[in-house]
Design an enzyme around this catalytic site. Structure first.
Site, PDB file in Angstrom:
ATOM      1  N   TRP A 128      36.372  35.036  34.845  1.00  0.00           N
ATOM      2  CA  TRP A 128      37.493  34.886  36.164  1.00  0.00           C
ATOM      3  C   TRP A 128      38.000  35.428  36.055  1.00  0.00           C
ATOM      4  O   TRP A 128      38.460  36.778  36.844  1.00  0.00           O
ATOM      5  CB  TRP A 128      38.245  33.693  35.887  1.00  0.00           C
ATOM      6  N   ASP A 172      46.206  34.145  35.803  1.00  0.00           N
ATOM      7  CA  ASP A 172      45.574  32.829  36.118  1.00  0.00           C
ATOM      8  C   ASP A 172      45.472  31.787  35.345  1.00  0.00           C
ATOM      9  O   ASP A 172      44.148  32.134  34.269  1.00  0.00           O
ATOM     10  CB  ASP A 172      43.785  33.787  36.622  1.00  0.00           C
ATOM     11  N   LYS A 203      41.100  21.622  37.867  1.00  0.00           N
ATOM     12  CA  LYS A 203      40.524  21.724  36.945  1.00  0.00           C
ATOM     13  C   LYS A 203      41.724  20.391  36.202  1.00  0.00           C
ATOM     14  O   LYS A 203      41.288  19.328  35.422  1.00  0.00           O
ATOM     15  CB  LYS A 203      41.157  22.910  35.947  1.00  0.00           C
TER      16      LYS A 203
HETATM   17  C1  LIG Z   1      37.950  27.535  38.352  1.00  0.00           C
HETATM   18  C2  LIG Z   1      38.204  28.923  37.949  1.00  0.00           C
HETATM   19  C3  LIG Z   1      38.701  29.571  38.744  1.00  0.00           C
HETATM   20  C4  LIG Z   1      37.739  29.464  40.546  1.00  0.00           C
HETATM   21  O1  LIG Z   1      38.328  28.355  41.043  1.00  0.00           O
HETATM   22  P1  LIG Z   1      38.144  28.575  43.216  1.00  0.00           P
HETATM   23  O2  LIG Z   1      39.390  27.354  43.749  1.00  0.00           O
HETATM   24  O3  LIG Z   1      36.647  27.712  42.697  1.00  0.00           O
HETATM   25  O4  LIG Z   1      37.743  29.383  43.385  1.00  0.00           O
HETATM   26  C5  LIG Z   1      39.408  31.194  38.559  1.00  0.00           C
HETATM   27  N1  LIG Z   1      39.687  30.871  37.928  1.00  0.00           N
HETATM   28  C6  LIG Z   1      39.819  30.070  36.683  1.00  0.00           C
HETATM   29  C7  LIG Z   1      40.211  30.520  35.170  1.00  0.00           C
HETATM   30  C8  LIG Z   1      39.242  28.889  36.801  1.00  0.00           C
HETATM   31  O5  LIG Z   1      38.129  28.198  35.562  1.00  0.00           O
END
Ligand SMILES: *Cc1c(COP(=O)(O)O)cnc(C)c1O
Length: 362
Positions: free
Chosen positions: A104, A173, A197
């Site tokens: 990511w 993030d 998540k």
């Molecule tokens: C799942 C995830 C993403 C991507 O999320 P989307 O909503 O599918 O764009 C980005 N960063 C992390 C750390 C993730 O776990």
């Protein structure tokens, strides 16, 4: 009460608290006597105003955000933020520091590079297949921000604490660990988290932005790509993802009223992590892939002695009501995602199963 639900170890979309789903179900046809579902109510109504404001207020209380911080809801998932962040914060000749801790982070870096903006990748754990969180990083004093991924969903690593960045705001993030623990907000200028998540359904992203960061937003961006648009309109410049915001509100309510806040959530998550890692450390059959001081309390990645055994393990676990244990397709192996809504009971059931499986196959 059980509704025949399995123990859900999915990485995302992932488990939500059963009580939240029950409340959603109960209100689906008739939300609070309105005779309508939340998806049928105007986003300009008092009912929806109350939902979004309550979601924001609860988020602020849970994270102890002071008035400098705004909570926004933006569509496009976390991935949209990878490109919006440099658009908004790297106008002019500015540069940012990025830490590369796997998939990511790497995608976030790529989106800056596509735009031809300047960044320094100040640290990376690529040399050891992203199995650790880099230490002793020197950051640039004149960077506009430092970007890091607080929890690496795919590689199974997590920042146990956040680095000193010479007062440069951290942009993080937190898709896979938001609301899993309390945060010292002094270090952060911006936090974003795809909801699927830990806090809700996919498609919307929670954004927490410190007011002074808004002054960096260039005027000449399209309205929908500017944080100032969302901030000045309480995330309702256009129609927000109403149902998703409603579910996030209910998850925040669950965190406050059922769990009792993020200190409590953190203690629960630590205990779950100790149970699972502790068991694996006592076994030669299961091997956690992350280095011990970088282990994630949300995504526990591990290997068995062979790929054949891993496949058998995942299949048999599924048959025993333990779902979602396959590692990400890019890394293989196994992964147990133990987000907030996956309780100690699920972790205990997993460890019991792991012991049995080892006895039969070890
Ligand atoms: C799942 C995830 C993403 C991507 O999320 P989307 O909503 O599918 O764009 C980005 N960063 C992390 C750390 C993730 O776990």
């Amino acid at each position: 009460m059980s509704h025949n639900r399995i123990h859900n170890f999915n990485a995302g979309p992932a488990a939500l608290p059963t009580s939240v789903l029950e409340e959603v179900q109960e209100s689906l046809l008739n939300f609070k006597g309105s005779g309508m579902s939340v998806t049928e109510i105007s986003h300009r109504s008092k009912q929806f105003d109350d939902i979004i404001n309550d979601a924001v207020e609860r988020t602020k209380r849970l994270l102890k955000l002071d008035d400098r911080f705004k909570v926004l809801f933006i569509q496009g998932g976390a991935s949209m933020q990878f490109c919006m962040i440099p658009m908004n914060f790297l106008g002019g000749n500015k540069s940012a520091d990025y830490v590369d801790t796997g998939t990511w982070s790497t995608k976030a870096i790529k989106e800056v590079e596509i735009q031809g903006k300047k960044i320094n990748v100040v640290a990376s754990s690529k040399d050891k297949n992203y199995s650790y969180i880099p230490k002793g990083i020197s950051f640039n004093k004149d960077a506009a921000y430092v970007h890091l991924t607080s929890n690496n969903t795919i590689k199974g690593t997590q920042w146990a604490s956040f680095p000193d960045t010479n007062n440069v705001p951290i942009v993080s993030d937190m898709s896979s660990d938001i609301m899993s623990r309390p945060l010292d907000m002094d270090k952060f200028g911006f936090i974003y988290a795809g909801a699927q998540k830990n806090i809700g359904p996919s498609g919307l992203c929670m954004v927490i932005i410190r007011e002074d960061m808004l002054s960096m937003v260039p005027d000449d961006l399209p309205s929908m790509l500017k944080y100032s648009t969302y901030s000045s309109k309480n995330s309702m410049y256009n129609t927000p993802p109403c149902f998703g915001v409603y579910m996030v509100q209910l998850v925040m309510k669950w965190l406050e009223e059922t769990i009792g806040g993020l200190e409590k959530m953190d203690a629960i998550n630590r205990k779950k992590g100790e149970t699972l890692y502790g068991f694996m450390d006592s076994s030669d059959f299961y091997n956690a892939t992350a280095e011990p001081d970088s282990r994630s309390l949300m995504n526990v990645t591990f290997r068995l002695p062979s790929e054949d055994l891993e496949k058998k393990f995942i299949d048999e676990a599924q048959k025993n009501g333990l779902g979602g244990l396959k590692g990400h397709r890019s890394v293989g192996g196994c992964r147990a995602s133990i987000y907030n809504a996956t309780g100690q009971d699920a972790v205990d059931a997993l460890v019991d199963f792991m012991k049995e499986f080892e006895k039969k196959n070890g």
